[in-house]
Design a protein around this motif. Structure first.
Motif, PDB file in Angstrom:
ATOM      1  N   ASP A  72      25.665   6.945 -54.732  1.00  0.00           N
ATOM      2  CA  ASP A  72      24.606   7.808 -55.249  1.00  0.00           C
ATOM      3  C   ASP A  72      24.490   7.751 -56.781  1.00  0.00           C
ATOM      4  OD1 ASP A  72      23.898   9.059 -52.679  1.00  0.00           O
ATOM      5  OD2 ASP A  72      25.937   9.873 -52.795  1.00  0.00           O
ATOM      6  N   VAL A  73      25.411   7.069 -57.434  1.00  0.00           N
ATOM      7  CA  VAL A  73      25.422   6.994 -58.893  1.00  0.00           C
ATOM      8  C   VAL A  73      24.320   6.049 -59.363  1.00  0.00           C
ATOM      9  CG1 VAL A  73      26.786   6.297 -60.921  1.00  0.00           C
ATOM     10  CG2 VAL A  73      27.875   7.563 -59.043  1.00  0.00           C
ATOM     11  N   VAL A  74      23.527   6.529 -60.324  1.00  0.00           N
ATOM     12  CA  VAL A  74      22.437   5.715 -60.864  1.00  0.00           C
ATOM     13  C   VAL A  74      22.703   5.261 -62.303  1.00  0.00           C
ATOM     14  CG1 VAL A  74      20.679   6.688 -59.346  1.00  0.00           C
ATOM     15  CG2 VAL A  74      21.101   7.748 -61.578  1.00  0.00           C
ATOM     16  N   LYS A  75      23.667   5.901 -62.984  1.00  0.00           N
ATOM     17  CA  LYS A  75      23.938   5.561 -64.378  1.00  0.00           C
ATOM     18  C   LYS A  75      25.359   5.925 -64.743  1.00  0.00           C
ATOM     19  CE  LYS A  75      22.620   4.530 -68.670  1.00  0.00           C
ATOM     20  NZ  LYS A  75      23.012   5.356 -69.684  1.00  0.00           N
ATOM     21  N   PRO A 101      25.290  -1.879 -58.005  1.00  0.00           N
ATOM     22  CA  PRO A 101      25.911  -1.065 -59.050  1.00  0.00           C
ATOM     23  C   PRO A 101      24.853  -0.348 -59.895  1.00  0.00           C
ATOM     24  CG  PRO A 101      26.114  -3.400 -59.570  1.00  0.00           C
ATOM     25  CD  PRO A 101      25.536  -3.311 -58.197  1.00  0.00           C
ATOM     26  N   PRO A 102      25.233   0.764 -60.515  1.00  0.00           N
ATOM     27  CA  PRO A 102      24.284   1.542 -61.304  1.00  0.00           C
ATOM     28  C   PRO A 102      23.997   0.891 -62.662  1.00  0.00           C
ATOM     29  CG  PRO A 102      26.465   2.487 -61.490  1.00  0.00           C
ATOM     30  CD  PRO A 102      26.568   1.371 -60.482  1.00  0.00           C
ATOM     31  N   ALA A 103      22.999   1.434 -63.335  1.00  0.00           N
ATOM     32  CA  ALA A 103      22.767   1.071 -64.735  1.00  0.00           C
ATOM     33  C   ALA A 103      23.954   1.603 -65.543  1.00  0.00           C
ATOM     34  CB  ALA A 103      21.467   1.707 -65.220  1.00  0.00           C
ATOM     35  N   ARG A 104      24.191   1.004 -66.705  1.00  0.00           N
ATOM     36  CA  ARG A 104      25.299   1.515 -67.531  1.00  0.00           C
ATOM     37  C   ARG A 104      25.233   0.933 -68.924  1.00  0.00           C
ATOM     38  NH1 ARG A 104      30.653  -1.905 -65.833  1.00  0.00           N
ATOM     39  NH2 ARG A 104      30.366  -3.415 -67.487  1.00  0.00           N
ATOM     40  N   GLU A 105      26.003   1.555 -69.798  1.00  0.00           N
ATOM     41  CA  GLU A 105      26.278   0.983 -71.098  1.00  0.00           C
ATOM     42  C   GLU A 105      27.763   1.126 -71.352  1.00  0.00           C
ATOM     43  OE1 GLU A 105      23.857   3.715 -71.416  1.00  0.00           O
ATOM     44  OE2 GLU A 105      25.425   5.190 -71.563  1.00  0.00           O
TER      45      GLU A 105
END
Length: 126
Positions: A72-75, A101-105
């Motif tokens: 459920d993780v989007v970021k 996989p989610p978006a990330r930085e």
């Protein structure tokens, strides 16, 4: 919009004036987690792999308390003390996001709470 505080004893208690997570509508905002063991309060940081896994376990406990999971993780936001550890952190982190996989930085910072090497926060959608 309703705002619900999410709290679980399965993850470390906040070490400042914040909550583990806030559910606002269908969106869960999870505060940055470090490698504290929820039961002992001890840092789990013998090596960066172990430290990253503990961070992910803490995130998982909070997500679960809200009825969510890693799918459920989007970021995600990853803060690291040394970008030289990026590949090792990335390898451990990737085990929790096998599909989509989610978006990330990922950002290198000068210092993190309790002088840990990695902190990760996330946003999930119900």
């Amino acid at each position: 919009m309703s705002k619900q505080i999410i709290q679980t004893k399965e993850a470390p208690a906040p070490i400042g004036p914040y909550n583990q997570a806030i559910l606002a509508g269908n969106t869960l905002y999870v505060s940055g987690q470090i490698a504290l063991d929820a039961q002992s309060g001890e840092l789990i940081n013998e090596n960066i792999t172990e430290e990253t896994h503990q961070v992910m376990k803490n995130l998982e406990a909070i997500l679960s308390a809200a009825g969510l999971g890693f799918s459920d993780v989007v970021k995600c936001s990853i803060f690291v003390k040394d970008m030289g550890n990026f590949s090792t952190i990335n390898e451990a982190y990737g085990l929790y996001f096998k599909d989509n996989p989610p978006a990330r930085e990922t950002v290198e910072v000068a210092r993190l709470p309790k002088d840990v090497n990695v902190e990760i926060s996330c946003i999930a959608i119900k």
